[in-house]
Enzyme design. Structure first.
Site, PDB file in Angstrom:
ATOM      1  N   HIS A 205      -7.706   6.476  -5.736  1.00 33.63           N
ATOM      2  CA  HIS A 205      -6.424   6.484  -5.018  1.00 33.63           C
ATOM      3  C   HIS A 205      -5.298   5.930  -5.894  1.00 33.63           C
ATOM      4  O   HIS A 205      -5.091   4.714  -5.930  1.00 33.63           O
ATOM      5  CB  HIS A 205      -6.543   5.658  -3.724  1.00 33.63           C
ATOM      6  CG  HIS A 205      -7.362   6.333  -2.689  1.00 33.63           C
ATOM      7  ND1 HIS A 205      -6.841   7.235  -1.787  1.00 33.63           N
ATOM      8  CD2 HIS A 205      -8.694   6.279  -2.428  1.00 33.63           C
ATOM      9  CE1 HIS A 205      -7.805   7.696  -1.018  1.00 33.63           C
ATOM     10  NE2 HIS A 205      -8.937   7.132  -1.383  1.00 33.63           N
TER      11      HIS A 205
ATOM     12  N   CYS B  79      -8.830  12.184  -3.599  1.00 30.11           N
ATOM     13  CA  CYS B  79     -10.016  11.834  -2.804  1.00 30.11           C
ATOM     14  C   CYS B  79     -10.522  13.058  -2.024  1.00 30.11           C
ATOM     15  O   CYS B  79     -11.039  13.981  -2.624  1.00 30.11           O
ATOM     16  CB  CYS B  79      -9.723  10.637  -1.897  1.00 30.11           C
ATOM     17  SG  CYS B  79     -11.233   9.912  -1.228  1.00 30.11           S
ATOM     18  N   TYR B  80     -10.319  13.125  -0.713  1.00 24.67           N
ATOM     19  CA  TYR B  80     -10.776  14.307   0.036  1.00 24.67           C
ATOM     20  C   TYR B  80     -10.123  15.567  -0.533  1.00 24.67           C
ATOM     21  O   TYR B  80     -10.766  16.618  -0.655  1.00 24.67           O
ATOM     22  CB  TYR B  80     -10.427  14.141   1.527  1.00 24.67           C
ATOM     23  CG  TYR B  80     -10.789  15.339   2.378  1.00 24.67           C
ATOM     24  CD1 TYR B  80     -12.097  15.523   2.808  1.00 24.67           C
ATOM     25  CD2 TYR B  80      -9.827  16.282   2.741  1.00 24.67           C
ATOM     26  CE1 TYR B  80     -12.438  16.625   3.580  1.00 24.67           C
ATOM     27  CE2 TYR B  80     -10.159  17.388   3.516  1.00 24.67           C
ATOM     28  CZ  TYR B  80     -11.469  17.552   3.933  1.00 24.67           C
ATOM     29  OH  TYR B  80     -11.802  18.648   4.698  1.00 24.67           O
TER      30      TYR B  80
ATOM     31  N   GLU C  58      -2.238   5.959  -5.319  1.00 21.78           N
ATOM     32  CA  GLU C  58      -1.148   5.444  -4.487  1.00 21.78           C
ATOM     33  C   GLU C  58      -1.337   3.989  -4.067  1.00 21.78           C
ATOM     34  O   GLU C  58      -0.395   3.347  -3.603  1.00 21.78           O
ATOM     35  CB  GLU C  58      -0.977   6.331  -3.239  1.00 21.78           C
ATOM     36  CG  GLU C  58      -2.079   6.237  -2.184  1.00 21.78           C
ATOM     37  CD  GLU C  58      -3.324   7.082  -2.481  1.00 21.78           C
ATOM     38  OE1 GLU C  58      -3.533   7.452  -3.645  1.00 21.78           O
ATOM     39  OE2 GLU C  58      -4.105   7.340  -1.544  1.00 21.78           O
TER      40      GLU C  58
ATOM     41  N   SER D  67      21.208  -3.570  16.749  1.00 22.40           N
ATOM     42  CA  SER D  67      20.361  -4.690  17.167  1.00 22.40           C
ATOM     43  C   SER D  67      20.517  -5.865  16.215  1.00 22.40           C
ATOM     44  O   SER D  67      20.025  -6.945  16.487  1.00 22.40           O
ATOM     45  CB  SER D  67      18.905  -4.240  17.143  1.00 22.40           C
ATOM     46  OG  SER D  67      18.533  -3.963  15.796  1.00 22.40           O
ATOM     47  N   GLY D  68      21.178  -5.624  15.081  1.00 23.42           N
ATOM     48  CA  GLY D  68      21.242  -6.658  14.054  1.00 23.42           C
ATOM     49  C   GLY D  68      20.189  -6.440  12.988  1.00 23.42           C
ATOM     50  O   GLY D  68      20.206  -7.068  11.940  1.00 23.42           O
ATOM     51  N   GLY D  69      19.246  -5.534  13.254  1.00 23.17           N
ATOM     52  CA  GLY D  69      18.208  -5.229  12.263  1.00 23.17           C
ATOM     53  C   GLY D  69      18.762  -4.330  11.168  1.00 23.17           C
ATOM     54  O   GLY D  69      19.843  -3.741  11.309  1.00 23.17           O
ATOM     55  N   VAL D  70      18.005  -4.229  10.086  1.00 20.07           N
ATOM     56  CA  VAL D  70      18.509  -3.508   8.920  1.00 20.07           C
ATOM     57  C   VAL D  70      18.753  -2.024   9.227  1.00 20.07           C
ATOM     58  O   VAL D  70      19.773  -1.460   8.800  1.00 20.07           O
ATOM     59  CB  VAL D  70      17.595  -3.719   7.687  1.00 20.07           C
ATOM     60  CG1 VAL D  70      16.180  -3.298   7.950  1.00 20.07           C
ATOM     61  CG2 VAL D  70      18.120  -3.013   6.472  1.00 20.07           C
ATOM     62  N   ASP D  71      17.883  -1.393  10.011  1.00 15.20           N
ATOM     63  CA  ASP D  71      18.036   0.055  10.228  1.00 15.20           C
ATOM     64  C   ASP D  71      19.332   0.371  10.974  1.00 15.20           C
ATOM     65  O   ASP D  71      20.124   1.207  10.540  1.00 15.20           O
ATOM     66  CB  ASP D  71      16.866   0.627  11.046  1.00 15.20           C
ATOM     67  CG  ASP D  71      15.527   0.203  10.502  1.00 15.20           C
ATOM     68  OD1 ASP D  71      15.478  -0.087   9.292  1.00 15.20           O
ATOM     69  OD2 ASP D  71      14.554   0.157  11.261  1.00 15.20           O
ATOM     70  N   SER D  72      19.546  -0.320  12.104  1.00 16.93           N
ATOM     71  CA  SER D  72      20.735   0.020  12.888  1.00 16.93           C
ATOM     72  C   SER D  72      22.008  -0.420  12.155  1.00 16.93           C
ATOM     73  O   SER D  72      23.041   0.236  12.247  1.00 16.93           O
ATOM     74  CB  SER D  72      20.668  -0.574  14.292  1.00 16.93           C
ATOM     75  OG  SER D  72      20.616  -1.974  14.268  1.00 16.93           O
TER      76      SER D  72
END
Ligand code: XMP
Length: 509
Positions: A168, A85-86, A170, A222-227
């Protein structure tokens, strides 16, 4: 993952709304990609050992006075360059082609392509989003595709290793878009598809071992996937020299805190400390209704809990945390507007201001999930939807009381149960119930009720930056509404939130 970047693709960011998506599509080819400022010099590209460069889209016209312009040397940097694009217009404009303002073209267009390095011959629908367009390719370039209104929708100069596409690739609406990225990254640039979860794990574990040495580390989960994934990597690297701290602030979903603890006891070899601080958090939140105030209080209480824990945890040299690549990009982006303070843990206590290791700082969320799967973590963790740090406090409008938390937990559990079997669960990025602080009149068993409504939200998203309401089947919505008003005391009305982000946000507060 060590600090030396693996060889891959450098994505020069001209401020396009899809820049992160480009980097992710490259990673889907199992090749490392990194977003770098558009002004990065060719020497910077070479130092990174990049095997190719992608110039992103952007909101400016190449003719605008303040248009972002890269170092000219980028077009002869020695590795293949793809302009999108650009980036495509910039390549044409800089190398002597013709770019002109055109009718704004936005949405689907039919592309006719000749056989080329990036595109197979044939017609397909592609996604366009541009004002200017290339009318004539620079000398030495072959025009390889056009649409009815765009004469140079793709061009290439194989000898100079320069490629441009107006559309695009993507964006998921572009048919065969991933194939364009795949061909560029693997065939044209010759990258090895070796950015795999197994490799990421080996590198992260090695990095943690090397940095921590004979020391000790702490990880707040925290129980979240990342931590949880980061804790699993650290646990593999350090065994019981790692202490994981899980603060249950009493604002988790129904049974969630116990589920998190069970997973840690079963799957991890580290020390695990659970702190039940519900009373403390809810006490501090009493009477507070303003969303940002809630976040601040919760952040401050986290620090108090951590301070109390210092003795129990003992001497530590390292804090291991789950910062993700989008956070890294975002924090380096001064243009990012402040809508709400997402990073609720505002500052850490002194004793936690120790060396920080961020083992997944180069990864996107879906890559973290893949790593989690490869590590053998259960689906309850790996598939977990993103959950805000302040928990249900930002889904309870108005005052957060123990009773209102229980009400919301029950309604939320029904939403989860019913959505899971609704046939659209795999489209859901985040779903939840929110409890409003208005009251409306209803009638139940011949009696007037005057109670709060619950809002059901289910959104599809790729990265939480934008989101659209999921088309939940009517039957499922009816079941949710009927069950909530019958099973949850204090709720007499259920609404479904159809608003996209923007203009709304995913959470209600
Ligand atoms: P919004 O509501 O801004 O949310 O569309 C985007 C994503 O961020 C999450 N979110 C938070 N996460 N602390 C967090 O850790 C917060 O205060 C917070 N507020 C929103 C939200 O769940 C969504 O995934």
């Amino acid at each position: 993952m060590s600090d030396t970047r693996p060889a891959g693709i450098a994505v020069l960011d001209f401020g396009g709304q899809y820049t992160q998506l480009i980097a992710r599509r490259v990673r889907e080819c199992r090749v490392f990609s990194e977003i770098v400022p558009f002004s990065t010099a060719p020497s910077g590209i070479r130092e990174r050992g990049a095997r190719g460069v992608i110039l992103s889209g952007g909101p400016e016209s190449v003719y605008a006075q303040n248009a972002p312009r890269p170092d000219m040397g980028i077009f002869s940097v020695g590795v293949p360059v793809l302009g999108i694009c650009y980036g495509h217009q910039l390549m044409a404009h800089t190398l002597g082609g013709e770019v002109s303002p055109s009718e704004r073209e936005f949405g689907a267009a039919e592309l006719s392509a000749a056989q080329s390095r990036l595109l197979p011959e044939g017609k397909r629908r592609v996604w366009m989003s541009h004002g200017d367009q290339v009318l004539a390719a620079p000398q030495g370039f072959a025009v390889t595709a056009q649409t009815p209104t765009c004469p140079v929708a793709a061009m290439e100069n194989v000898e100079s290793k320069l490629y441009g596409v107006q559309f695009h690739p993507e964006v998921s609406h572009t048919e065969g878009g991933q194939e364009v990225i795949h061909r560029f990254v693997l065939d044209v640039c010759g990258c090895e598809p070796n950015w795999t979860p197994a490799r990421l794990i080996d590198e992260a574990v090695a990095e943690i071992r090397e940095k921590v040495g004979a020391g000790r580390a702490v990880c707040a989960v925290s129980g979240g996937v990342d931590s949880c994934v980061v804790a699993a990597l650290a646990s593999r690297a350090l065994d019981d020299r790692l202490t994981c701290i899980f603060v249950d602030h009493g604002l988790m979903r129904l049974n969630e805190a116990d589920e998190v603890e069970a997973v840690f006891r079963e799957h991890y070899d580290c020390r695990f400390l659970r702190v039940n601080a519900g009373e403390q958090f809810l006490g501090a939140l009493a009477g507070v209704t303003e969303p940002e105030q809630k976040r601040k209080i919760i952040g401050a209480e986290f620090i108090r809990v951590f301070e109390r824990l210092a003795r129990e945890v003992g001497e530590c040299d390292w804090l291991i945390q789950g910062t993700l690549y989008p956070d890294v990009i975002e924090s380096g982006n001064p243009m990012a507007a402040k809508i709400k303070s997402h990073h609720n843990v505002g500052g850490l206590p002194e004793w936690m201001r120790i060396g920080v290791i961020e083992p997944v700082r180069l990864l996107f969320k879906d890559e973290v999930r893949e790593v989690g799967r490869e590590l053998g973590l259960p689906d309850t963790i790996v598939e977990r939807q993103p959950f805000p740090g302040p928990g249900l406090a930002v889904r309870i409008l108005g005052e957060v009381t123990p009773e209102r938390v229980r009400t919301l937990q029950q309604a939320d559990a029904i939403v989860r149960e019913e959505l899971r079997v609704s046939g659209v669960w795999d489209q859901v990025w985040q779903s939840y119930a929110a409890l409003l602080d208005v009251r409306s009149v209803g009638v139940m068993g011949d009696t007037r009720t005057y109670e709060n409504p619950v809002v059901v939200r289910a959104v599809a998203s790729e990265d939480a930056m934008t989101a659209a309401a999921v088309r939940v089947p009517w039957d499922a919505l009816e079941r949710i509404a009927t069950r909530i008003v019958n099973e949850v005391k204090g709720v007499n009305r259920v609404l479904y939130d159809l608003t996209s982000k923007p203009p709304a946000t995913i959470e209600w507060e």
